[in-house]
Design a protein around this motif. Structure first.
Motif, PDB file in Angstrom:
ATOM      1  N   UNK A  78       0.687  -1.088  -0.046  1.00  0.00           N
ATOM      2  CA  UNK A  78       0.075  -0.003  -0.035  1.00  0.00           C
ATOM      3  C   UNK A  78       0.934   1.286  -0.183  1.00  0.00           C
ATOM      4  N   UNK A  79       0.334   2.308  -0.633  1.00  0.00           N
ATOM      5  CA  UNK A  79       1.043   3.578  -0.435  1.00  0.00           C
ATOM      6  C   UNK A  79       0.967   4.020   0.755  1.00  0.00           C
ATOM      7  N   UNK A  80       2.179   4.656   1.375  1.00  0.00           N
ATOM      8  CA  UNK A  80       2.505   5.030   2.568  1.00  0.00           C
ATOM      9  C   UNK A  80       1.696   6.563   2.700  1.00  0.00           C
ATOM     10  N   UNK A  81       1.497   6.882   3.915  1.00  0.00           N
ATOM     11  CA  UNK A  81       0.517   8.215   4.093  1.00  0.00           C
ATOM     12  C   UNK A  81       1.273   8.917   5.273  1.00  0.00           C
ATOM     13  N   UNK A  82       1.184  10.348   5.099  1.00  0.00           N
ATOM     14  CA  UNK A  82       1.547  11.080   6.352  1.00  0.00           C
ATOM     15  C   UNK A  82       0.510  12.030   6.666  1.00  0.00           C
ATOM     16  N   UNK A  83       0.185  12.221   7.695  1.00  0.00           N
ATOM     17  CA  UNK A  83      -1.039  13.247   8.192  1.00  0.00           C
ATOM     18  C   UNK A  83      -0.424  13.944   9.365  1.00  0.00           C
ATOM     19  N   UNK A  84      -0.878  15.173   9.527  1.00  0.00           N
ATOM     20  CA  UNK A  84      -0.617  16.246  10.430  1.00  0.00           C
ATOM     21  C   UNK A  84      -1.757  16.587  11.088  1.00  0.00           C
ATOM     22  N   UNK A  85      -1.645  16.601  12.582  1.00  0.00           N
ATOM     23  CA  UNK A  85      -2.751  16.992  13.301  1.00  0.00           C
ATOM     24  C   UNK A  85      -2.205  17.998  14.356  1.00  0.00           C
ATOM     25  N   UNK A  86      -3.115  19.211  14.569  1.00  0.00           N
ATOM     26  CA  UNK A  86      -2.532  20.071  15.746  1.00  0.00           C
ATOM     27  C   UNK A  86      -3.382  19.940  16.847  1.00  0.00           C
ATOM     28  N   UNK A  87      -3.046  18.890  17.881  1.00  0.00           N
ATOM     29  CA  UNK A  87      -3.946  18.495  18.909  1.00  0.00           C
ATOM     30  C   UNK A  87      -4.062  19.930  20.105  1.00  0.00           C
ATOM     31  N   UNK A  88      -5.423  19.825  20.529  1.00  0.00           N
ATOM     32  CA  UNK A  88      -5.587  21.003  21.623  1.00  0.00           C
ATOM     33  C   UNK A  88      -5.628  20.360  22.778  1.00  0.00           C
ATOM     34  N   UNK A  89      -5.837  21.276  23.924  1.00  0.00           N
ATOM     35  CA  UNK A  89      -5.922  20.602  25.146  1.00  0.00           C
ATOM     36  C   UNK A  89      -7.391  19.911  25.218  1.00  0.00           C
ATOM     37  N   UNK A  90      -7.368  18.573  25.805  1.00  0.00           N
ATOM     38  CA  UNK A  90      -8.741  18.025  26.185  1.00  0.00           C
ATOM     39  C   UNK A  90      -9.105  17.417  24.925  1.00  0.00           C
ATOM     40  N   UNK A  91      -8.573  17.430  23.574  1.00  0.00           N
ATOM     41  CA  UNK A  91      -8.971  17.197  22.541  1.00  0.00           C
ATOM     42  C   UNK A  91      -8.899  15.671  22.097  1.00  0.00           C
ATOM     43  N   UNK A  92     -10.018  15.164  21.681  1.00  0.00           N
ATOM     44  CA  UNK A  92     -10.034  13.765  21.105  1.00  0.00           C
ATOM     45  C   UNK A  92     -10.188  13.665  19.684  1.00  0.00           C
ATOM     46  N   UNK A  93      -9.090  13.445  18.769  1.00  0.00           N
ATOM     47  CA  UNK A  93      -9.170  13.604  17.498  1.00  0.00           C
ATOM     48  C   UNK A  93      -9.320  12.184  16.700  1.00  0.00           C
ATOM     49  N   UNK A  94     -10.390  12.077  15.884  1.00  0.00           N
ATOM     50  CA  UNK A  94     -10.583  10.710  15.082  1.00  0.00           C
ATOM     51  C   UNK A  94      -9.972  11.231  13.771  1.00  0.00           C
ATOM     52  N   UNK A  95      -8.989  10.145  13.388  1.00  0.00           N
ATOM     53  CA  UNK A  95      -8.692  10.360  11.803  1.00  0.00           C
ATOM     54  C   UNK A  95      -8.863   8.970  11.227  1.00  0.00           C
ATOM     55  N   UNK A  96      -9.862   8.851  10.374  1.00  0.00           N
ATOM     56  CA  UNK A  96     -10.045   7.600   9.538  1.00  0.00           C
ATOM     57  C   UNK A  96      -9.278   7.835   8.191  1.00  0.00           C
ATOM     58  N   UNK A  97      -8.772   6.759   7.920  1.00  0.00           N
ATOM     59  CA  UNK A  97      -7.871   7.026   6.620  1.00  0.00           C
ATOM     60  C   UNK A  97      -7.946   5.945   5.746  1.00  0.00           C
ATOM     61  N   UNK A  98      -7.929   6.237   4.333  1.00  0.00           N
ATOM     62  CA  UNK A  98      -7.968   5.204   3.439  1.00  0.00           C
ATOM     63  C   UNK A  98      -6.583   5.068   2.593  1.00  0.00           C
ATOM     64  N   UNK A  99      -5.956   3.774   2.483  1.00  0.00           N
ATOM     65  CA  UNK A  99      -4.849   3.297   1.885  1.00  0.00           C
ATOM     66  C   UNK A  99      -5.188   3.059   0.353  1.00  0.00           C
ATOM     67  N   UNK A 100      -4.496   3.205  -0.452  1.00  0.00           N
ATOM     68  CA  UNK A 100      -4.458   2.676  -1.796  1.00  0.00           C
ATOM     69  C   UNK A 100      -3.258   1.902  -1.933  1.00  0.00           C
ATOM     70  N   UNK A 101      -3.502   0.630  -2.658  1.00  0.00           N
ATOM     71  CA  UNK A 101      -2.626  -0.095  -3.218  1.00  0.00           C
ATOM     72  C   UNK A 101      -1.754   0.370  -4.089  1.00  0.00           C
TER      73      UNK A 101
END
Length: 752
Positions: A78-101
């Motif tokens: 699968x093609x590698x993937x890099x994602x950036x996220x700026x997390x705040x105080x008390x924040x619960x982030x959900x990152x659903x991602x799709x990988x391509x072959x």
């Protein structure tokens, strides 16, 4: 009082600190199938934190302070993937991602510390680069494993691995989607493992490990284990036709029943079928026929629960030419592809039902439940010694059984973090029961007449096991795995030959500890030490008369190995190993039983190399050495018959170059002793195979050639004492089954 206030102040401050910690979680999906991906590597760059996705494709990081983060995701194929996220105080982030072959690039593959104990880099690479093209290739996906067919295309292959002549499965545990393949106390031999009910085009991955080091794996794991995983969904519906030499035909098709509409609801279902026919290359046609039908459903009952249901049925019937002695060919009595007793052959069938349920709870427990059932029938006619025992009618035997096999596999696991240390605790329960009816060994003539019934009875064999396993990742560099399992066996045999039958029982239990260490210096280098104890159970018909003695002979093993990427496009896996067995098994062909022998030891070196020569060309090489010896036997008389001492496989694979792909492969097995004093030698062989494909969007043409150089070779060899018609005394010499000559097949596959 002041001390109490101080403690309260510290507690309040700690609550305040934890109150501002956040989390990042999500699910990773395969773009082409819309199904979750298990075992994906997820890294928080620069923090030394990493994890792998669970059975539902989920990952989770907790206890994160407010800051910017970079998440790197990688998975073989699968093609590698890099994602950036700026997390705040008390924040619960959900990152659903799709990988391509994507095409495999060895430079993208890292040696991960996150799944060191279950790392399958070699297996994953091989199955992506070398798709399985026929049923025999299924077992050859395990590096260093050799097979030999010696009784027509319908009989299970003989297996060789790590200095073992495993016969048909005494020392390797084989499963398909977690369902057992090995048959205990089988009519033909202990551990008999027939994988022909698997359609090769449906294999998605092969998980394996050599040696007795996994707590989850129990019986037959002395040399190792392999679990073949079939597809949960089809990328496309397909139909394939094959035609080849020796009147060979094959048709296979897979139909995606739900399509895109089902995938949108996280559901998939398919139906697949295979029919094969071949007369094969022997002088006496095999008239080999095989039929397979498989149906599979996979769906999400809830966001955190998935269900997989599989049903299959398999039937095969064939004639075979059997083993022939060297002197029969030398004298001109028969040709190299001829037969002494052309009336040998068999018929077998197996129907399976397999249900798997996986749940991930809100508290991050992964719960697995599996129920399986098989109805199995087997009938085989063989003649190993010709006229040694009966100079008039011959020595042909019939081995026959009818079996019901059912069982359960269950486990619960949880991963916790304490700072940078990750703890994964797993507890499991396994149960299996085999009920055979009229397990038979009879002296026969021409597959028609029964001359004498030598064994006839019913077998009831139960195996229950529990295990506890702990995987601790102390840091991004060092991890430890420790576990222990307990197995209990109850064997019962009801001998139906005496006028009055009284079932007899025996039971035994065995504890098997495991301990494994892994040191990952960097994404290019990992060192490991595996140690463990395991066992192979003995045949009920041997165990019960001995009142349970030698029912569970243990094996102790260790591996010291390295996984190394000295260059971005070169991957090396090497290990030195040692294995000690309390008891060997000797199969007595003319009596149809397995008898206990003595102690043995084996040691050797395994080397696997994978190298990407260009963007389109890959090379692979496996070298395996072993020194197997019996213990407590005079030197020179302590060889283990047919145990391989040197094997090698390798090849070139060409892909990702437009419409053309293919591979050129070889396999080599060196000379090996055929008896205890090495006075009779099983000859070496070197065989090459070729595969070429031309692929378009809607169809594919393929050419497959076995034994490209048309080498004359002996696929299986035995030192057997036999007597031909007219001989006054038996002769002990090599008896063999000829290997495949030049064998070409053309295929056409249509996709929609």
């Amino acid at each position: 009082m002041k001390l109490t206030l101080y403690v309260l102040l510290l507690v309040l401050m700690s609550f305040r600190a934890f109150a501002h910690l956040g989390s990042v979680s999500g699910t990773i999906i395969d773009q082409s199938t819309n199904q979750p991906l298990r075992g994906v590597s997820v890294q928080l760059t620069g923090l030394g934190k990493g994890t792998v996705t669970n059975e539902l494709g989920q990952y989770r990081f907790v206890g994160l302070v407010a800051a910017p983060y970079k998440i790197e995701i990688s998975h073989i194929g699968f093609k590698s993937l890099t994602v950036s996220v700026d997390l705040k105080d008390d924040q619960n982030v959900t990152l659903n991602m799709v990988l391509a072959r994507s095409p495999i690039e060895l430079s993208e593959i890292v040696v991960s510390s996150q799944q060191a104990h279950d790392q399958q880099l070699i297996s994953s690479l091989d199955i992506k680069m070398r798709p399985i093209t026929n049923s025999q290739e299924i077992l050859r996906m395990v590096p260093g494993l050799f097979i030999g067919q010696h009784a027509g295309g319908g009989k299970a292959e003989q297996i060789f691995l790590r200095g073992f002549d495993i016969d048909h499965g005494t020392d390797i545990r084989l499963t398909v989607d977690g369902m057992p393949v090995n048959m205990v106390s089988h009519a033909h031999g202990q551990g008999y493992a027939d994988l022909h009910f698997v359609i090769p085009e449906l294999i998605e991955k092969v998980d394996f490990k050599k040696g007795p080091y996994n707590t989850e794996k129990g019986n037959f794991t002395t040399a190792g284990w392999a679990d073949f995983r079939t597809r949960t969904t089809l990328d496309k519906s397909f139909a394939k036709l094959e035609v080849g030499q020796y009147n060979t035909y094959r048709a296979v098709a897979g139909l995606d029943l739900l399509g895109q509409r089902g995938r949108a609801k996280n559901q998939s279902a398919y139906l697949a079928s295979e029919y094969s026919y071949s007369d094969s290359y022997f002088d006496h046609p095999q008239h080999f026929k095989r039929l397979n039908v498989v149906g599979k459903y996979h769906g999400h009952l809830s966001p955190n629960t998935n269900l997989t249901l599989t049903g299959s049925t398999f039937w095969s019937k064939w004639n075979h030419s059997g083993q022939i002695p060297d002197r029969a060919v030398t004298s001109g009595l028969t040709g190299f592809f001829g037969s002494v007793d052309p009336t040998e052959g068999g018929e077998t069938s197996r129907t399976n039902v397999n249900a798997e349920l996986v749940t991930v709870t809100p508290k991050n427990y992964t719960i697995k439940n599996q129920l399986f059932y098989s109805n199995y029938n087997f009938e085989l006619y063989s003649n190993f010694t010709f006229f040694r025992e009966d100079s008039i009618n011959g020595d042909q035997i019939r081995q026959k059984e009818r079996r019901n096999l059912f069982g359960y596999n269950g486990s619960i696991s949880r991963t916790d973090f304490s700072g940078n240390t990750r703890f994964t605790t797993t507890a499991g329960l396994q149960y299996r029961q085999d009920l055979t009816r009229h397990t038979e060994l009879s002296h026969t003539k021409n597959r028609v007449e029964t001359l004498e019934r030598r064994q006839f009875g019913n077998i009831n064999e139960l195996n229950a096991g529990v295990y506890l396993d702990e995987l601790i990742q102390f840091s991004d560099h060092f991890s430890l795995n420790a576990g222990v399992r307990l197995d209990y066996f109850r064997n019962q045999y009801d001998d139906l030959i005496p006028p009055t039958s009284v079932p007899k029982r025996a039971d035994a239990a065995l504890v098997s500890p495991k301990f494994n260490l892994y040191y990952t210096a960097n994404p290019r280098l990992q060192l490991y030490l595996n140690t463990g104890k395991s066992f192979h159970s003995n045949d009920t018909r041997v165990v019960v008369p001995q009142n349970g003695r030698d029912i569970l002979p243990p094996a102790y093993g260790s591996d010291l190995g390295i996984i190394f990427k000295p260059f971005p496009k070169l991957l090396i896996n090497a290990a030195g190993w040692y294995l000690w067995l309390q008891q060997e098994f000797v199969y007595v062909g003319d009596e149809g039983v397995v008898e206990p022998s003595g102690k043995s030891r084996r040691y050797g070196v395994d080397l696997s190399v994978r190298y990407q020569l260009t963007h389109h060309l890959y090379a692979d090489l496996d070298l395996n050495t072993a020194k197997p010896r019996a213990i407590g036997v005079e030197s020179g008389q302590n060889y283990l018959p047919l145990a391989p001492t040197f094997t090698s496989t390798g090849g070139l694979t060409f892909q990702n170059a437009g419409r053309w792909s293919g591979s050129l492969r070889y396999r080599y097995m060196g000379n090996r002793p055929a008896n205890e004093d090495n006075s009779i030698v099983a000859q070496s062989y070197f065989v090459t195979d070729l595969q070429v494909n031309y692929t378009r969007t809607k169809y594919q043409f393929g050419l497959s050639v076995q034994n490209l150089l048309n080498t004359r070779w002996k696929e299986t060899q035995f030192a057997t004492e036999s007597r031909l018609r007219g001989e006054t005394a038996p002769v002990d010499e090599i008896h063999f089954t000829p290997g495949t000559p030049f064998f070409a097949r053309l295929s056409w596959t249509f996709f929609w």
